[in-house]
Scaffold this motif. Structure first.
Motif, PDB file in Angstrom:
ATOM      1  N   PRO A  17      11.881  10.427 -22.573  1.00 29.93           N
ATOM      2  CA  PRO A  17      11.318  11.305 -23.595  1.00 29.93           C
ATOM      3  C   PRO A  17      10.223  12.197 -23.012  1.00 29.93           C
ATOM      4  O   PRO A  17       9.380  11.729 -22.249  1.00 29.93           O
ATOM      5  CB  PRO A  17      10.736  10.345 -24.626  1.00 29.93           C
ATOM      6  N   GLN A  18      10.241  13.455 -23.390  1.00 30.12           N
ATOM      7  CA  GLN A  18       9.254  14.407 -22.890  1.00 30.12           C
ATOM      8  C   GLN A  18       8.200  14.748 -23.944  1.00 30.12           C
ATOM      9  O   GLN A  18       7.156  15.285 -23.612  1.00 30.12           O
ATOM     10  CB  GLN A  18       9.953  15.688 -22.430  1.00 30.12           C
ATOM     11  N   GLU A  22      10.450  12.932 -29.250  1.00 27.58           N
ATOM     12  CA  GLU A  22      11.548  12.323 -28.485  1.00 27.58           C
ATOM     13  C   GLU A  22      11.290  10.832 -28.276  1.00 27.58           C
ATOM     14  O   GLU A  22      12.223  10.026 -28.338  1.00 27.58           O
ATOM     15  CB  GLU A  22      11.726  13.030 -27.148  1.00 27.58           C
ATOM     16  N   ALA A  23      10.041  10.455 -28.028  1.00 25.60           N
ATOM     17  CA  ALA A  23       9.693   9.038 -27.865  1.00 25.60           C
ATOM     18  C   ALA A  23       9.924   8.278 -29.169  1.00 25.60           C
ATOM     19  O   ALA A  23      10.487   7.174 -29.160  1.00 25.60           O
ATOM     20  CB  ALA A  23       8.246   8.898 -27.397  1.00 25.60           C
ATOM     21  N   ASP A  24       9.499   8.863 -30.294  1.00 24.61           N
ATOM     22  CA  ASP A  24       9.722   8.235 -31.600  1.00 24.61           C
ATOM     23  C   ASP A  24      11.218   8.103 -31.888  1.00 24.61           C
ATOM     24  O   ASP A  24      11.665   7.067 -32.399  1.00 24.61           O
ATOM     25  CB  ASP A  24       9.058   9.046 -32.714  1.00 24.61           C
ATOM     26  N   HIS A  30      16.534   2.553 -30.604  1.00 23.82           N
ATOM     27  CA  HIS A  30      16.520   1.147 -30.172  1.00 23.82           C
ATOM     28  C   HIS A  30      16.536   0.212 -31.385  1.00 23.82           C
ATOM     29  O   HIS A  30      17.281  -0.775 -31.407  1.00 23.82           O
ATOM     30  CB  HIS A  30      15.301   0.851 -29.303  1.00 23.82           C
ATOM     31  N   LEU A  31      15.708   0.514 -32.381  1.00 26.34           N
ATOM     32  CA  LEU A  31      15.660  -0.333 -33.571  1.00 26.34           C
ATOM     33  C   LEU A  31      16.997  -0.331 -34.312  1.00 26.34           C
ATOM     34  O   LEU A  31      17.447  -1.378 -34.797  1.00 26.34           O
ATOM     35  CB  LEU A  31      14.514   0.105 -34.483  1.00 26.34           C
ATOM     36  N   ASP A  32      17.647   0.817 -34.371  1.00 30.26           N
ATOM     37  CA  ASP A  32      18.968   0.896 -34.996  1.00 30.26           C
ATOM     38  C   ASP A  32      19.991   0.069 -34.212  1.00 30.26           C
ATOM     39  O   ASP A  32      20.822  -0.626 -34.802  1.00 30.26           O
ATOM     40  CB  ASP A  32      19.446   2.349 -35.082  1.00 30.26           C
ATOM     41  N   ILE A 100      22.689  -0.042 -24.849  1.00 32.03           N
ATOM     42  CA  ILE A 100      21.234  -0.058 -25.051  1.00 32.03           C
ATOM     43  C   ILE A 100      20.734   1.350 -24.735  1.00 32.03           C
ATOM     44  O   ILE A 100      21.016   1.887 -23.664  1.00 32.03           O
ATOM     45  CB  ILE A 100      20.559  -1.117 -24.144  1.00 32.03           C
ATOM     46  N   PRO A 101      20.031   1.989 -25.665  1.00 29.57           N
ATOM     47  CA  PRO A 101      19.662   3.390 -25.484  1.00 29.57           C
ATOM     48  C   PRO A 101      18.972   3.716 -24.156  1.00 29.57           C
ATOM     49  O   PRO A 101      19.235   4.757 -23.561  1.00 29.57           O
ATOM     50  CB  PRO A 101      18.750   3.670 -26.678  1.00 29.57           C
TER      51      PRO A 101
END
Length: 119
Positions: A17-18, A22-24, A30-32, A100-101
């Protein structure tokens, strides 16, 4: 069988993520995926780790504790987290790990858990 999927990140490869958004988005992805694993019966536990700069390395040698700030050695990959899954075999575990993302930005190390029994 239980398999540990160890998530390694390569922070300087430009694939992560930049921006904060993008990080969120990655966290939400990941949670999904955790929820997908729960529903499929593969999920046992998953945790992300704080940045490597917050780590402490502990060694015990000849009865004495040695503590070092940060990671054990300089590497281009850092441990980012883990996912413990249930799978019928290594082939299925690899298929689960591939989704895994963070696999898109680093790599996932998959190892079967050795389950000890007291004798």
């Amino acid at each position: 069988m239980k398999f540990l999927c160890v998530v390694y990140e390569e922070p300087n490869n430009g694939l992560g993520p930049q921006t904060e958004k993008e990080a969120d988005d990655l966290v939400n992805e990941h949670l999904d995926y955790d929820e997908t694993l729960r529903q499929s019966g593969h999920w046992l536990i998953a945790q992300a780790l704080q940045p490597v700069e917050t780590a402490t390395t502990v060694r015990m040698r000849n009865g004495k504790i040695s503590i070092t700030d940060g990671p054990f050695a300089e590497t281009k990959e850092v441990l980012g987290g883990f996912v413990l899954i249930e799978a019928k075999d290594m082939e299925e575990a690899v298929q689960v790990a591939a989704r895994i993302p963070s696999a898109r930005m680093g790599f996932i190390h998959v190892r079967r858990v050795y389950e000890f029994e007291k004798k």
